[in-house]
Design an enzyme around this catalytic site. Structure first.
Site, PDB file in Angstrom:
ATOM      1  N   ASN A   9       0.877  -1.176   0.000  1.00 28.75           N
ATOM      2  CA  ASN A   9       0.000   0.000   0.000  1.00 28.75           C
ATOM      3  C   ASN A   9       0.910   1.220   0.000  1.00 28.75           C
ATOM      4  OD1 ASN A   9      -1.795   2.080   0.443  1.00 28.75           O
ATOM      5  ND2 ASN A   9      -2.811   1.133   2.184  1.00 28.75           N
ATOM      6  N   ARG A  93      -2.837  -2.089  -3.325  1.00 32.28           N
ATOM      7  CA  ARG A  93      -3.986  -1.196  -3.217  1.00 32.28           C
ATOM      8  C   ARG A  93      -3.818  -0.097  -4.261  1.00 32.28           C
ATOM      9  NH1 ARG A  93      -4.700   3.826   0.237  1.00 32.28           N
ATOM     10  NH2 ARG A  93      -6.930   4.281   0.171  1.00 32.28           N
ATOM     11  N   HIS A 181     -12.397   4.048  -0.353  1.00 31.90           N
ATOM     12  CA  HIS A 181     -12.287   3.210   0.850  1.00 31.90           C
ATOM     13  C   HIS A 181     -13.041   1.887   0.689  1.00 31.90           C
ATOM     14  CE1 HIS A 181     -11.493   7.133   3.253  1.00 31.90           C
ATOM     15  NE2 HIS A 181     -10.345   6.525   2.990  1.00 31.90           N
ATOM     16  N   ASN A 211      -7.298   9.552   8.739  1.00 28.94           N
ATOM     17  CA  ASN A 211      -6.782  10.757   8.090  1.00 28.94           C
ATOM     18  C   ASN A 211      -7.572  11.042   6.814  1.00 28.94           C
ATOM     19  OD1 ASN A 211      -4.785  12.928   7.939  1.00 28.94           O
ATOM     20  ND2 ASN A 211      -4.058  11.844   6.124  1.00 28.94           N
ATOM     21  N   ARG A 241      -7.940  17.284   4.044  1.00 30.42           N
ATOM     22  CA  ARG A 241      -8.835  17.489   2.898  1.00 30.42           C
ATOM     23  C   ARG A 241     -10.144  18.117   3.363  1.00 30.42           C
ATOM     24  NH1 ARG A 241      -8.497  11.507   0.592  1.00 30.42           N
ATOM     25  NH2 ARG A 241      -6.994  11.124   2.257  1.00 30.42           N
ATOM     26  N   GLU A 381      -7.678  -3.900   5.404  1.00 30.20           N
ATOM     27  CA  GLU A 381      -7.599  -3.802   3.953  1.00 30.20           C
ATOM     28  C   GLU A 381      -6.548  -4.740   3.390  1.00 30.20           C
ATOM     29  OE1 GLU A 381      -8.440   0.826   3.041  1.00 30.20           O
ATOM     30  OE2 GLU A 381      -7.044   0.433   4.681  1.00 30.20           O
TER      31      GLU A 381
END
Length: 397
Positions: A9, A93, A181, A211, A241, A381
């Site tokens: 990742n 990912r 996600h 985050n 963000r 994940e």
């Protein structure tokens, strides 16, 4: 000797990795070790732990390594633990799969070229996701690599849920709501039956709060709607963000503040969210400990926007049976969970404060008689990527 699956990742400032063992004839995938190399462009820090969580390696540098140097260091570290296993594949990912990729895919130079065309849709993530893929394709062309997409879980949503109210000349270019996600949501949906069969078969909102933050409405294990849209800057406020923003604000920034595209990109991706509102930090732990009024305001705004999203997603589902907290903030910040659950009381959530404060790992944090259940379920994940990688390669000739 067991087959090993390496999961990578790669982000803008860190590379996380995990190694899983796929034992012949067994369905389970066993973790072997995991680690990450953070601050690759500043002051790099490397840590690796075994399956029990014991620290097995640690190193710091005073000079940047860059992504290539980070990949080389991780490869050197993995050489010894993988010497007694066969590296069967690498799963990656990849944030954006666009319209073309709604399921995991074996990577080739041609597919990487297609994925590079999606960089404008995920400028903070896609280039770094693809960097180690290209390195491995060059250095180890026969090693199978698989891309697992954060957008794929949401591709089953209705056309209405994915649509913007824009002319076809624009939407036909792929301008639509993709959602992100997805690997996290797919994992939570896959394990939810182990904890709450009613919620797994019913209507659930999963809150992936880290985050990067988003929320997803899931019905019977399938994505119905998500707060993130065309890019991963949409929806909830995040660490840096901005989340959902009136497009007219962007026009104002261009006309009245003379900001160009790159300046606006930096603002909405890197200088907004919890960091921009608080002026203190993008880290929720720091904000919760801060007495600074702006830090507290940033927290209140974060919770308020989550509460609004819960109402919207419950409407998309036509009701609500459970809410699930996951990811860094969702799994570890009990005060945030408490505030969100209090705001969701009208949706039938009755918080159990003691259970919430004691939650470590998967735990129910609502009372036994709560009409709508509330759970904490840690995401994984990496395990989802390892499983998708193995399953895809087992189907290929």
């Amino acid at each position: 000797m067991s087959d090993a699956i390496l999961v990578v990742n790669a982000g803008s400032s860190s590379i996380k990795f995990s190694v899983f063992l796929d034992r012949d004839g067994e369905r389970a995938i066993d973790p072997l070790l995991s680690g990450q190399l953070e601050g690759v462009t500043t002051a790099p820090r490397f840590r690796a732990r075994d399956a029990a969580g014991t620290l097995v390696a640690e190193q710091h540098w005073t000079q940047p390594l860059g992504h290539n140097g980070a990949v080389e260091h991780i490869a050197d570290f993995l050489r010894e633990p993988l010497s007694v296993h066969r590296l069967a594949a690498v799963g990656h990912r990849v944030v954006h799969g666009g319209l073309a990729f709604a399921a995991p895919v074996r990577l080739t130079p041609a597919i990487v070229a297609q994925l590079e065309q999606l960089i404008p849709l995920a400028p903070l993530h896609q280039p770094h996701n693809l960097a180690p893929i290209k390195t491995l394709l060059t250095n180890h062309p026969h090693l199978p690599q698989v891309a697992c997409f954060d957008t794929a879980f949401h591709r089953g949503q209705t056309e209405i849920a994915q649509a913007f109210a824009l002319p076809p000349v624009i939407t036909e270019r792929g301008v639509r709501r993709y959602g992100f996600h997805g690997l996290s949501y797919e994992y939570v949906a896959s394990v939810l039956p182990d904890y709450d069969a009613r919620a797994a078969q019913g209507r659930t909102v999963v809150l992936h709060l880290g985050n990067g933050a988003s929320a997803c409405a899931i019905a019977d294990g399938k994505s119905v709607a998500s707060t993130m849209g065309f890019t991963a800057v949409d929806g909830l406020p995040m660490g840096t963000r901005c989340g959902n923003l009136d497009p007219g604000v962007l026009l104002y920034l261009m006309d009245e503040m003379q900001m160009d595209v790159r300046a606006i990109e930096t603002l909405i991706y890197k200088e907004s969210g919890l960091l921009g509102v608080s002026g203190v930090s993008s880290d929720m732990r720091t904000l919760l400990e801060s007495a600074e009024p702006r830090a507290q305001f940033a927290i209140e705004l974060f919770v308020y926007r989550i509460a609004l999203a819960l109402g919207s997603l419950a409407a998309a589902l036509g009701g609500l049976d459970a809410i699930i907290f996951t990811a860094g903030i969702g799994e570890h910040a009990a005060p945030i969970r408490e505030r969100v659950c209090r705001a969701a009381a009208w949706l039938g959530v009755t918080l159990d404060p003691a259970a919430n404060n004691a939650a470590r790992g998967a735990a129910r944090i609502s009372t036994a008689d709560s009409r709508t259940a509330a759970w904490v379920i840690p995401t994984n994940e990496e395990l989802m990527i390892a499983g998708q990688t193995r399953d895809l390669l087992s189907r290929l000739p």
